[in-house]
Enzyme design. Structure first.
Site, short mmCIF file in Angstrom:
data_model
loop_
_atom_site.label_atom_id
_atom_site.label_comp_id
_atom_site.label_asym_id
_atom_site.label_seq_id
_atom_site.Cartn_x
_atom_site.Cartn_y
_atom_site.Cartn_z
N CYS A 78 14.70 21.09 17.00
CA CYS A 78 13.47 21.24 17.77
C CYS A 78 13.77 21.64 19.22
CB CYS A 78 12.62 19.98 17.66
SG CYS A 78 10.87 20.27 18.01
N HIS A 90 12.34 18.41 11.41
CA HIS A 90 12.75 17.06 11.82
C HIS A 90 11.96 16.05 11.01
CE1 HIS A 90 9.10 17.00 14.29
NE2 HIS A 90 9.49 18.11 14.87
#
Length: 261
Positions: free
Chosen positions: A97, A197
């Site tokens: 991310c 994630h």
């Protein structure tokens, strides 16, 4: 004589840990322990240099914008040269991310401000007008093997890859790097970046073992054979995540590509 421990450098564990990122490290530790191996984790925070050769695997997770700005400045000042030298020497890295964005050349925010990246992946990111959020499933390819990888995405960045980087995988359901070109993540050498994630590795043990194999190859000089593990629970969790992604509906096919059958 016990085998040497795999050495992991955890970049900014205090600042870049908003998506249960420590769960990824816990998975690496447990999968190594089940095979009679150990994981040695060194936190590398603000001001700590990266010493090439000191670690076999680096991990950089996601963070809030204000933390990411602090981290970007410190990366450029204290860690960029060492990290680039480390991966050039065969160390592996997983960047998730916000860490994925900072692994590239930089991130331009919605206000036009620029955060420098460390440049271990050939990509650049610019903030978009909306966030790309939801379950995400991709067909990933590493070392010539293709697998389903699933997780969750939540990012405003629109990431574009340069010629020195290829996608981690092809988006099956979800948005991916930018919601347009059908790619997700980026790979160059033993460096993996991704928007997946939630955390990523508990549901995707194949990806965890790939990173372990790469890191042990750096430690030992050659890729080791890893004993197989019972991943039935992990496979079931990944199937649930992939089903949720499919239930959201497929994204429109990018221009020049046929839609998925």
């Amino acid at each position: 004589m016990s085998p040497p421990a795999l050495r992991l450098g955890h970049l900014y564990p205090g600042e870049m840990n908003i998506y249960a990122d420590r769960g990824n490290i816990a998975v690496l530790e447990r999968r190594l322990a089940w095979r009679g191996l150990a994981l040695e984790v060194t936190p590398l925070g603000v001001g700590d240099p990266v010493e090439p050769g000191a670690h076999d695997l680096y991990y950089l997770g996601g963070g809030q914008d204000r933390d990411q700005a602090v981290v970007a400045e410190d990366l450029a000042r204290t860690k960029a040269d060492g990290l680039r030298a480390a991966v050039a020497g065969g160390a592996a890295a997983l960047c998730v991310c916000g860490g994925f964005q900072l692994a590239g050349h930089g991130y331009t925010g919605a206000d036009g401000s620029r955060m420098p990246g460390v440049g271990i992946l050939d990509l650049d990111t610019v903030a978009g007008p909306t966030r790309l959020i939801g379950d995400l499933a991709i067909e990933a390819e590493l070392d010539g093997e293709r697998r389903l990888v699933a997780g969750f995405e939540n990012h405003a960045g629109r990431t574009r890859l340069g010629p020195g980087c290829r996608p981690l995988g092809r988006v099956l359901d979800g948005h991916g790097n930018n919601g347009e070109d059908g790619g997700e993540g980026g790979v160059a050498g033993r460096v993996i970046g991704t928007y997946l994630h939630g955390p990523l590795l508990p549901r995707n043990p194949w990806l965890a073992d790939t990173l372990i194999r790469w890191a042990l190859a750096h430690r030992l000089g050659e890729p080791p054979e890893l004993a197989p593990l019972d991943d039935s629970l992990e496979d079931a969790a990944r199937a649930v995540a992939a089903a949720r992604a499919a239930a959201r509906g497929r994204r429109p096919a990018p221009r020049g590509r046929a839609p998925r059958a």
